[in-house]
Design an enzyme around this catalytic site. Structure first.
Site, PDB file in Angstrom:
ATOM      1  N   ASP A 197     -19.813  15.554 -41.767  1.00  0.00           N
ATOM      2  CA  ASP A 197     -18.640  14.676 -41.829  1.00  0.00           C
ATOM      3  C   ASP A 197     -17.579  15.364 -40.990  1.00  0.00           C
ATOM      4  OD1 ASP A 197     -16.157  13.544 -42.478  1.00  0.00           O
ATOM      5  OD2 ASP A 197     -16.722  13.167 -44.567  1.00  0.00           O
ATOM      6  N   ASN A 230     -19.265  11.273 -31.070  1.00  0.00           N
ATOM      7  CA  ASN A 230     -19.304   9.808 -31.153  1.00  0.00           C
ATOM      8  C   ASN A 230     -18.631   9.270 -32.412  1.00  0.00           C
ATOM      9  OD1 ASN A 230     -20.647   7.008 -30.846  1.00  0.00           O
ATOM     10  ND2 ASN A 230     -21.510   7.788 -32.780  1.00  0.00           N
ATOM     11  N   LYS A 272     -15.292  22.870 -31.129  1.00  0.00           N
ATOM     12  CA  LYS A 272     -15.061  24.313 -31.330  1.00  0.00           C
ATOM     13  C   LYS A 272     -16.279  25.005 -31.943  1.00  0.00           C
ATOM     14  CE  LYS A 272     -11.445  26.181 -33.222  1.00  0.00           C
ATOM     15  NZ  LYS A 272     -10.436  26.305 -34.291  1.00  0.00           N
ATOM     16  N   SER A 279     -14.757   7.889 -25.728  1.00  0.00           N
ATOM     17  CA  SER A 279     -13.428   7.294 -25.728  1.00  0.00           C
ATOM     18  C   SER A 279     -13.624   5.798 -25.907  1.00  0.00           C
ATOM     19  CB  SER A 279     -12.717   7.657 -24.418  1.00  0.00           C
ATOM     20  OG  SER A 279     -11.489   6.993 -24.310  1.00  0.00           O
ATOM     21  N   TYR A 297      -5.363   3.421 -33.367  1.00  0.00           N
ATOM     22  CA  TYR A 297      -6.642   3.601 -32.666  1.00  0.00           C
ATOM     23  C   TYR A 297      -6.415   4.029 -31.219  1.00  0.00           C
ATOM     24  CZ  TYR A 297     -11.334   2.703 -30.866  1.00  0.00           C
ATOM     25  OH  TYR A 297     -12.571   2.838 -30.277  1.00  0.00           O
ATOM     26  N   LYS A 331      -7.580   7.346 -29.053  1.00  0.00           N
ATOM     27  CA  LYS A 331      -8.464   7.318 -27.872  1.00  0.00           C
ATOM     28  C   LYS A 331      -7.735   7.794 -26.613  1.00  0.00           C
ATOM     29  CE  LYS A 331     -12.340   6.102 -29.857  1.00  0.00           C
ATOM     30  NZ  LYS A 331     -13.489   7.037 -29.968  1.00  0.00           N
TER      31      LYS A 331
END
Ligand SMILES: NC(=O)c1ccc[n+]([C@@H]2O[C@H](COP(=O)([O-])OP(=O)(O)OC[C@H]3O[C@@H](n4cnc5c(N)ncnc54)[C@H](OP(=O)(O)O)[C@@H]3O)[C@@H](O)[C@H]2O)c1
Length: 270
Positions: free
Chosen positions: A53, A80, A113, A131, A145, A149
Site C-alpha cells: 500500500d 502506477n 526511494k 502521470s 487530482y 499529476k
C-alpha cells in the site's frame, strides 16, 4: 531475465502491464493493497504477488525485499497506483486532500526511494511514473487530482537529472481516457448539498467528461506504451498513451493558455 515491480497491479493499467511484461518473459513483482485481488496473476509463471500500500510506509520495504529475494534484482519500477479526487476544493476534508497527495505523490516518492539504493548499486534501472493528460492540462473540479499529476510531471523531470548520471532512467507516461475502474472505485467525488454554488460547474464537468470519455482506450494500449518506455532509447522523458492524449496534448502545446482553456470551456457547454 529482467524484473519489473508494479504498484497498483490489481486492476486496470497496472494489471495489463503485469500481463504484458510477463508475456514478454519478464519476472513481475505485482504489488497491491490486497493480494487476494491478484490470485489469477499469482498463478502465472514468474509473477510474485505481494502486498504494498503506497500510503503504508511499513509495507514498501518488505515488498521490494520480497521481489529482490525472489528474482535477484529489479530492473524497472512502474509507479502506477493512484486514484482521482474530483469535486470542489471546499467539499474536501483535510484528511481527504492528504489521502490524494499521499497516494499519488508521496507514495510514488516513497516507493521510488525504496528501490533506488538497489538500482544505484546496479548502476542500472528504469522508473516509469504514470502521470496523465491531466498532468499537462486540467479539467474543472480537478484541483486535487491535477495538483498531484502536475506534481508527478515536475518531480519526474527534476529527478531524471540526478539519476541519469547513475545509469537510472526516468520515464513519464501520460495516458488519455482509459477504460478501467478509474471512473468507478478509483474516483473519489466530493460534493456537499451546502455547496450548491458549484452545481453548475459540476454539471459542466459531467458534460465535458461525457464528451472526452466517449471513446476510451483499452488499458493494453497503455501497457504497450509502458513496454516501449522501458525499452526506449536513452534520452526520451515523456510518452503519451491513446489517440486522445496525442490530440489534446498537441493542441495544448500549439495554443496559449487563454485559447486552450477557452476550448475546454466550450466543451463544458451543453
Ligand atoms: N483510467 C484513466 O482514464 C487514466 C488516465 C490517466 C491516468 N490514469 C492513472 O493510471 C493509474 C492507474 O489507474 P487505472 O486507470 O488503471 O485505474 P484502476 O483500475 O482503478 O487502478 C487503480 C489502481 O491503483 C491502486 N491503488 C489505489 N490506492 C492505492 C494505494 N494506496 N496503494 C496501492 N495501490 C493503490 C488500486 O488498488 P485497489 O485495487 O486496492 O483499489 C488499483 O490497483 C492511476 O495513477 C491513474 O491516475 C488513469
Amino acid at each position: 531475465m529482467k524484473t519489473i515491480l508494479i504498484t497498483g497491479a490489481s486492476s486496470g493499467i497496472g494489471k495489463a502491464t503485469a500481463l504484458r511484461f510477463q508475456s514478454e518473459g519478464w519476472n513481475v513483482v505485482a504489488t497491491m493493497r490486497d493480494p487476494s485481488a491478484g490470485a489469477d496473476l499469482g498463478t502465472l509463471d514468474n509473477v510474485l504477488v505481494t502486498r504494498l500500500d503506497v500510503t503504508d510506509a511499513g509495507s514498501i520495504a518488505p515488498a521490494v525485499a520480497d521481489g529482490i529475494t525472489r528474482f535477484g534484482r529489479i530492473d524497472a519500477l512502474l509507479n502506477n497506483a493512484g486514484y482521482g479526487a474530483y469535486g470542489p476544493l471546499e467539499a474536501f476534508s483535510t484528511e481527504r486532500i492528504r489521502r490524494q497527495f499521499d497516494t499519488n505523490v508521496i507514495g510514488l516518492l516513497e516507493v521510488t526511494k525504496a528501490v533506488l539504493p538497489h538500482m544505484r548499486a546496479n548502476r542500472s534501472g528504469t522508473i516509469v511514473n504514470i502521470s496523465s493528460i491531466g498532468g499537462q492540462i486540467t479539467f474543472p473540479l480537478g484541483t486535487l487530482y491535477h495538483g498531484t499529476k502536475f506534481a508527478v510531471e515536475g518531480l519526474s523531470e527534476a529527478l531524471h537529472y540526478e539519476l541519469e548520471p547513475l545509469g537510472i532512467r526516468v520515464r513519464i507516461v501520460e495516458p488519455g481516457m482509459i477504460k478501467t475502474d478509474f471512473g468507478g472505485r478509483s474516483f473519489d467525488f466530493a460534493m456537499d448539498e451546502t455547496l450548491a454554488d458549484y452545481a453548475p460547474t459540476a454539471a459542466a464537468m459531467g458534460r465535458l467528461f461525457g464528451k472526452l470519455a466517449a471513446n476510451p482506450s483499452a488499458p493494453e494500449v497503455v501497457a504497450e506504451v509502458i513496454w516501449q518506455a522501458v525499452n526506449a532509447p536513452k534520452d526520451r522523458l515523456r510518452f503519451r498513451a491513446g489517440q486522445d492524449a496525442h490530440t489534446l496534448l498537441d493542441d495544448r502545446k500549439a495554443k496559449d493558455d487563454v485559447t486552450f482553456i477557452g476550448g475546454i470551456k466550450d466543451l463544458m457547454g451543453s
